[in-house]
Design a protein around this motif. Structure first.
Motif, PDB file in Angstrom:
ATOM      1  N   GLU A 210      34.855  62.627  29.346  1.00  0.00           N
ATOM      2  CA  GLU A 210      35.816  63.683  29.664  1.00  0.00           C
ATOM      3  C   GLU A 210      37.242  63.214  29.387  1.00  0.00           C
ATOM      4  O   GLU A 210      38.082  63.987  28.903  1.00  0.00           O
ATOM      5  N   PHE A 211      37.527  61.950  29.672  1.00  0.00           N
ATOM      6  CA  PHE A 211      38.857  61.396  29.398  1.00  0.00           C
ATOM      7  C   PHE A 211      39.162  61.393  27.908  1.00  0.00           C
ATOM      8  O   PHE A 211      40.245  61.802  27.477  1.00  0.00           O
ATOM      9  N   ARG A 212      38.196  60.936  27.101  1.00  0.00           N
ATOM     10  CA  ARG A 212      38.418  60.879  25.653  1.00  0.00           C
ATOM     11  C   ARG A 212      38.628  62.277  25.082  1.00  0.00           C
ATOM     12  O   ARG A 212      39.480  62.466  24.203  1.00  0.00           O
ATOM     13  N   LEU A 213      37.877  63.242  25.564  1.00  0.00           N
ATOM     14  CA  LEU A 213      38.059  64.622  25.086  1.00  0.00           C
ATOM     15  C   LEU A 213      39.435  65.146  25.492  1.00  0.00           C
ATOM     16  O   LEU A 213      40.118  65.823  24.694  1.00  0.00           O
ATOM     17  N   ALA A 214      39.870  64.843  26.715  1.00  0.00           N
ATOM     18  CA  ALA A 214      41.171  65.320  27.178  1.00  0.00           C
ATOM     19  C   ALA A 214      42.308  64.709  26.362  1.00  0.00           C
ATOM     20  O   ALA A 214      43.264  65.399  25.991  1.00  0.00           O
ATOM     21  N   VAL A 215      42.213  63.415  26.086  1.00  0.00           N
ATOM     22  CA  VAL A 215      43.247  62.738  25.296  1.00  0.00           C
ATOM     23  C   VAL A 215      43.366  63.358  23.902  1.00  0.00           C
ATOM     24  O   VAL A 215      44.451  63.431  23.326  1.00  0.00           O
ATOM     25  N   ALA A 216      42.250  63.837  23.364  1.00  0.00           N
ATOM     26  CA  ALA A 216      42.251  64.444  22.022  1.00  0.00           C
ATOM     27  C   ALA A 216      42.623  65.915  22.038  1.00  0.00           C
ATOM     28  O   ALA A 216      42.621  66.569  20.994  1.00  0.00           O
ATOM     29  N   GLY A 217      42.924  66.465  23.227  1.00  0.00           N
ATOM     30  CA  GLY A 217      43.357  67.862  23.304  1.00  0.00           C
ATOM     31  C   GLY A 217      42.253  68.852  23.557  1.00  0.00           C
ATOM     32  O   GLY A 217      42.453  70.062  23.357  1.00  0.00           O
ATOM     33  N   ALA A 218      41.095  68.406  24.008  1.00  0.00           N
ATOM     34  CA  ALA A 218      39.960  69.318  24.190  1.00  0.00           C
ATOM     35  C   ALA A 218      39.631  69.542  25.656  1.00  0.00           C
ATOM     36  O   ALA A 218      38.547  70.016  25.976  1.00  0.00           O
ATOM     37  N   SER A 219      40.567  69.212  26.552  1.00  0.00           N
ATOM     38  CA  SER A 219      40.281  69.310  27.977  1.00  0.00           C
ATOM     39  C   SER A 219      39.871  70.720  28.365  1.00  0.00           C
ATOM     40  O   SER A 219      40.617  71.681  28.140  1.00  0.00           O
ATOM     41  N   GLY A 220      38.664  70.855  28.919  1.00  0.00           N
ATOM     42  CA  GLY A 220      38.182  72.150  29.386  1.00  0.00           C
ATOM     43  C   GLY A 220      37.617  73.046  28.313  1.00  0.00           C
ATOM     44  O   GLY A 220      37.012  74.077  28.615  1.00  0.00           O
ATOM     45  N   ARG A 221      37.778  72.670  27.054  1.00  0.00           N
ATOM     46  CA  ARG A 221      37.293  73.539  25.967  1.00  0.00           C
ATOM     47  C   ARG A 221      35.978  73.067  25.380  1.00  0.00           C
ATOM     48  O   ARG A 221      35.219  73.863  24.825  1.00  0.00           O
ATOM     49  N   ILE A 222      35.721  71.772  25.432  1.00  0.00           N
ATOM     50  CA  ILE A 222      34.420  71.237  25.004  1.00  0.00           C
ATOM     51  C   ILE A 222      33.751  70.667  26.253  1.00  0.00           C
ATOM     52  O   ILE A 222      34.321  69.814  26.937  1.00  0.00           O
ATOM     53  N   ARG A 223      32.558  71.142  26.540  1.00  0.00           N
ATOM     54  CA  ARG A 223      31.919  70.791  27.806  1.00  0.00           C
ATOM     55  C   ARG A 223      30.531  70.210  27.573  1.00  0.00           C
ATOM     56  O   ARG A 223      29.787  70.680  26.710  1.00  0.00           O
ATOM     57  N   LEU A 224      30.207  69.176  28.333  1.00  0.00           N
ATOM     58  CA  LEU A 224      28.864  68.619  28.338  1.00  0.00           C
ATOM     59  C   LEU A 224      28.151  69.086  29.605  1.00  0.00           C
ATOM     60  O   LEU A 224      28.734  69.036  30.703  1.00  0.00           O
ATOM     61  N   THR A 225      26.929  69.529  29.468  1.00  0.00           N
ATOM     62  CA  THR A 225      26.152  69.902  30.639  1.00  0.00           C
ATOM     63  C   THR A 225      25.796  68.632  31.426  1.00  0.00           C
ATOM     64  O   THR A 225      25.803  67.528  30.866  1.00  0.00           O
ATOM     65  N   PRO A 226      25.479  68.766  32.716  1.00  0.00           N
ATOM     66  CA  PRO A 226      25.055  67.590  33.481  1.00  0.00           C
ATOM     67  C   PRO A 226      23.879  66.862  32.833  1.00  0.00           C
ATOM     68  O   PRO A 226      23.832  65.627  32.816  1.00  0.00           O
ATOM     69  N   ALA A 227      22.922  67.634  32.283  1.00  0.00           N
ATOM     70  CA  ALA A 227      21.772  66.998  31.624  1.00  0.00           C
ATOM     71  C   ALA A 227      22.215  66.245  30.368  1.00  0.00           C
ATOM     72  O   ALA A 227      21.650  65.193  30.031  1.00  0.00           O
ATOM     73  N   ALA A 228      23.235  66.768  29.670  1.00  0.00           N
ATOM     74  CA  ALA A 228      23.746  66.085  28.475  1.00  0.00           C
ATOM     75  C   ALA A 228      24.380  64.755  28.854  1.00  0.00           C
ATOM     76  O   ALA A 228      24.179  63.740  28.179  1.00  0.00           O
ATOM     77  N   HIS A 229      25.167  64.742  29.948  1.00  0.00           N
ATOM     78  CA  HIS A 229      25.765  63.489  30.411  1.00  0.00           C
ATOM     79  C   HIS A 229      24.681  62.472  30.769  1.00  0.00           C
ATOM     80  O   HIS A 229      24.795  61.285  30.430  1.00  0.00           O
ATOM     81  N   ALA A 230      23.650  62.922  31.470  1.00  0.00           N
ATOM     82  CA  ALA A 230      22.581  62.009  31.881  1.00  0.00           C
ATOM     83  C   ALA A 230      21.854  61.445  30.667  1.00  0.00           C
ATOM     84  O   ALA A 230      21.541  60.244  30.607  1.00  0.00           O
ATOM     85  N   THR A 231      21.584  62.299  29.676  1.00  0.00           N
ATOM     86  CA  THR A 231      20.899  61.842  28.461  1.00  0.00           C
ATOM     87  C   THR A 231      21.780  60.877  27.674  1.00  0.00           C
ATOM     88  O   THR A 231      21.300  59.861  27.161  1.00  0.00           O
ATOM     89  N   LEU A 232      23.065  61.193  27.601  1.00  0.00           N
ATOM     90  CA  LEU A 232      23.997  60.314  26.884  1.00  0.00           C
ATOM     91  C   LEU A 232      24.033  58.931  27.533  1.00  0.00           C
ATOM     92  O   LEU A 232      24.033  57.909  26.833  1.00  0.00           O
ATOM     93  N   TYR A 233      24.026  58.886  28.843  1.00  0.00           N
ATOM     94  CA  TYR A 233      24.074  57.598  29.528  1.00  0.00           C
ATOM     95  C   TYR A 233      22.793  56.802  29.252  1.00  0.00           C
ATOM     96  O   TYR A 233      22.850  55.597  28.987  1.00  0.00           O
ATOM     97  N   ARG A 234      21.642  57.469  29.292  1.00  0.00           N
ATOM     98  CA  ARG A 234      20.380  56.757  29.055  1.00  0.00           C
ATOM     99  C   ARG A 234      20.319  56.218  27.640  1.00  0.00           C
ATOM    100  O   ARG A 234      19.887  55.079  27.417  1.00  0.00           O
ATOM    101  N   ARG A 235      20.755  57.007  26.672  1.00  0.00           N
ATOM    102  CA  ARG A 235      20.652  56.568  25.275  1.00  0.00           C
ATOM    103  C   ARG A 235      21.722  55.539  24.917  1.00  0.00           C
ATOM    104  O   ARG A 235      21.487  54.657  24.088  1.00  0.00           O
ATOM    105  N   SER A 236      22.885  55.642  25.516  1.00  0.00           N
ATOM    106  CA  SER A 236      23.975  54.702  25.185  1.00  0.00           C
ATOM    107  C   SER A 236      23.932  53.457  26.049  1.00  0.00           C
ATOM    108  O   SER A 236      24.542  52.447  25.708  1.00  0.00           O
ATOM    109  N   GLN A 237      23.242  53.542  27.201  1.00  0.00           N
ATOM    110  CA  GLN A 237      23.190  52.444  28.172  1.00  0.00           C
ATOM    111  C   GLN A 237      24.585  52.014  28.625  1.00  0.00           C
ATOM    112  O   GLN A 237      24.828  50.853  28.962  1.00  0.00           O
ATOM    113  N   GLY A 238      25.522  52.951  28.611  1.00  0.00           N
ATOM    114  CA  GLY A 238      26.873  52.676  29.074  1.00  0.00           C
ATOM    115  C   GLY A 238      27.722  51.883  28.116  1.00  0.00           C
ATOM    116  O   GLY A 238      28.818  51.440  28.470  1.00  0.00           O
ATOM    117  N   ASN A 239      27.256  51.703  26.873  1.00  0.00           N
ATOM    118  CA  ASN A 239      28.009  50.960  25.859  1.00  0.00           C
ATOM    119  C   ASN A 239      29.003  51.908  25.190  1.00  0.00           C
ATOM    120  O   ASN A 239      28.602  52.890  24.560  1.00  0.00           O
TER     121      ASN A 239
END
Length: 489
Positions: A210-239
């Motif tokens: 959310e921070f990276r999107l806000a810094v790029a000017g997309a705050s509130g306009r591009i949204r990830l669903t809760p399930a998308a955040h959870a999937t992103l964390y599992r696949r990225s392992q926080g890297n």
């Protein structure tokens, strides 16, 4: 302009972004602050400006080491420090020294001794001006022993009151192993601050995106669903680098879909395209065969199969065993069968496992005192079954937990009793800090060596059982230790 750059500008414009939120290269301007990183930054800057010695930073690829280094340099340069930064660590020995001189603006000669003299004169002048001089070596895991010894020599340059040169070494975890070499223990003893770059946790991962999107000017306009955040964390392992690679593909995906929402399905597709598939733990072929034997010929026969594996320490059979399976088994030892029935987890505890493995005869007397362990003599081997005192999957490298702390406490007792506890606690002594690091692996290796197990440094179930069982007693003869490693835990 390249086609790739033009395509990037097009998709940024379509999303209404002022900059790329997930660039492939380090981006200090869009730095994500966490309390832990801010503390590490402040402490590292203090160590350099107070001229205390070496600062070490280690972390896996993509954890943000280069971005952290840029912020650290900004912090000390704002206080008047000057820095020589070396990114090409394929330069070794005299070439590395010449590169350091050139980045300080010093003309390097062909003679290494002369270059050290030139550098010393430069550093003395800067010290007289009250200017701190810092050398930063990135990708330091590539340095040879000769180069590391050179850096130790440079760190010895002093005014008689203070060190003239402060050194930052940054690299991948292999750097820890390099610094654990006995030959360079003098350098290791001078490390005053060790920064370990850790992956983001689930909450930090969500805030980071959310921070990276806000810094790029997309705050509130591009949204990830809760399930998308959870999937992103599992696949990225926080890297963070993995997050960037996956999310950049997700942004292209929402442009193609004509939507402003990133869902879990899109994250899975993007992660697969980036090569980050869900982690799989394939079962070894012998385990599949053993499981089949449990159903068809009974528990004792299946466990006997493990005895025929002669490659080092016999494997541990970890399996869920039902009462029905036990009832149909026909083991030779009735006491063994009754004991197994007592240890078998009930159906309501399907997450628990019963573990079976051959054990060295020297440990049978100690294991006989346990009420939670079954023993039988099969052929030329002793066989044990038990419920693990500690779960091996709770003891993974880089993990911090109470289980790791309990293991470290036990290993420290064994080391102390055997006389292998280091007198140089800062270099290779085991710290009871709950973090599974290189020192914990080293202590496990020592324990395995002393007790006739294959030395892996990994917390396999049999090793954990013996750590919990064998009383710490003084060794009859000194036991050679495996190669020492630097790092907490």
């Amino acid at each position: 302009m390249s086609k790739a750059a033009a395509s990037n500008i097009t998709y940024l414009g379509q999303l209404g972004l002022t900059r790329s939120p997930f660039p492939p290269t380090p981006d200090a301007e869009g730095y994500f602050h966490t309390p832990a990183l801010e503390r590490e930054l402040a402490e590292a800057a203090h160590c350099l400006l107070a001229r205390k010695g070496f600062v070490l930073m280690t972390g896996e690829v993509g954890m943000g080491k280069s971005t952290f280094l840029r912020r650290l340099l900004d912090a000390v340069e704002r206080e008047g420090a000057i820095a020589s930064v070396v990114f090409n660590t394929f330069l070794q020995g005299p070439e590395l020294l010449a590169a350091i001189l050139r980045d300080f603006g010093i003309e390097a000669g062909a003679d290494a001794a002369g270059n050290i003299s030139r550098l010393n004169s430069f550093l003395v002048r800067r010290w007289q001006d009250d200017t701190t001089c810092v050398v930063v070596i990135d990708d330091a895991q590539n340095l040879s022993l000769e180069s590391l010894e050179l850096l130790r020599l440079l760190s010895s340059l002093e005014s008689g009151q203070e060190k003239l040169l402060q050194i930052v070494l940054a690299g991948q975890p292999e750097l820890d192993e390099q610094l654990g070499r006995h030959e360079i223990r003098q350098l290791t003893s001078r490390i005053v601050k060790h920064i370990r770059m850790q992956p983001l946790d689930a909450g930090e991962s969500e805030r980071y995106v959310e921070f990276r999107l806000a810094v790029a000017g997309a705050s509130g306009r591009i949204r990830l669903t809760p399930a998308a955040h959870a999937t992103l964390y599992r696949r990225s392992q926080g890297n963070p680098r993995r997050i960037h690679l996956i999310m950049d593909r997700c942004l292209y995906g929402i442009v193609a879909r004509g939507t402003a929402q990133v869902d879990a399905g899109l994250v899975r597709v993007a992660a697969a395209e980036a090569g980050f598939l869900p982690p799989r733990k394939p079962r070894p072929r012998w385990q599949w065969a053993a499981a089949a034997l449990l159903v068809t010929t009974g528990l004792a026969t299946a466990a006997g199969m493990a005895l025929r594996n002669d490659a080092g320490t016999p494997p541990v059979l970890t399996t869920h065993i039902s009462n029905a399976t036990l009832a149909s088994a026909t083991p030779d030892d009735a006491g063994w069968s009754a004991c197994l029935a007592r240890l078998t987890p009930p159906a309501s505890q399907s997450g628990r496992t019963l573990q079976i493995a051959p054990v060295p005869e020297r440990h049978i007397a100690a294991l006989e005192s346990r009420t939670d362990t079954c023993l039988t003599h099969s052929g030329q081997h002793w066989l044990a079954a038990w419920q693990p005192p500690l779960q091996a999957d709770e003891l993974q490298p880089g993990q911090r937990s109470d289980s790791v702390r309990a293991l470290q406490t036990a290993l420290l007792a064994h080391d102390s009793a055997s006389g292998t506890t280091s007198t140089n606690h800062s270099t290779d002594g085991l710290l009871v800090d709950g973090m599974f690091g290189s020192r914990t692996r080293l202590a496990l290796s020592r324990f395995q060596h002393r007790h006739g197990l294959t030395v892996t440094g990994r917390p396999d179930p049999l090793t954990l059982l013996l750590v919990d069982t064998v009383s710490p007693t003084p060794a009859a003869t000194p036991t050679p230790s495996p190669e020492r490693q630097h790092g907490n835990g």
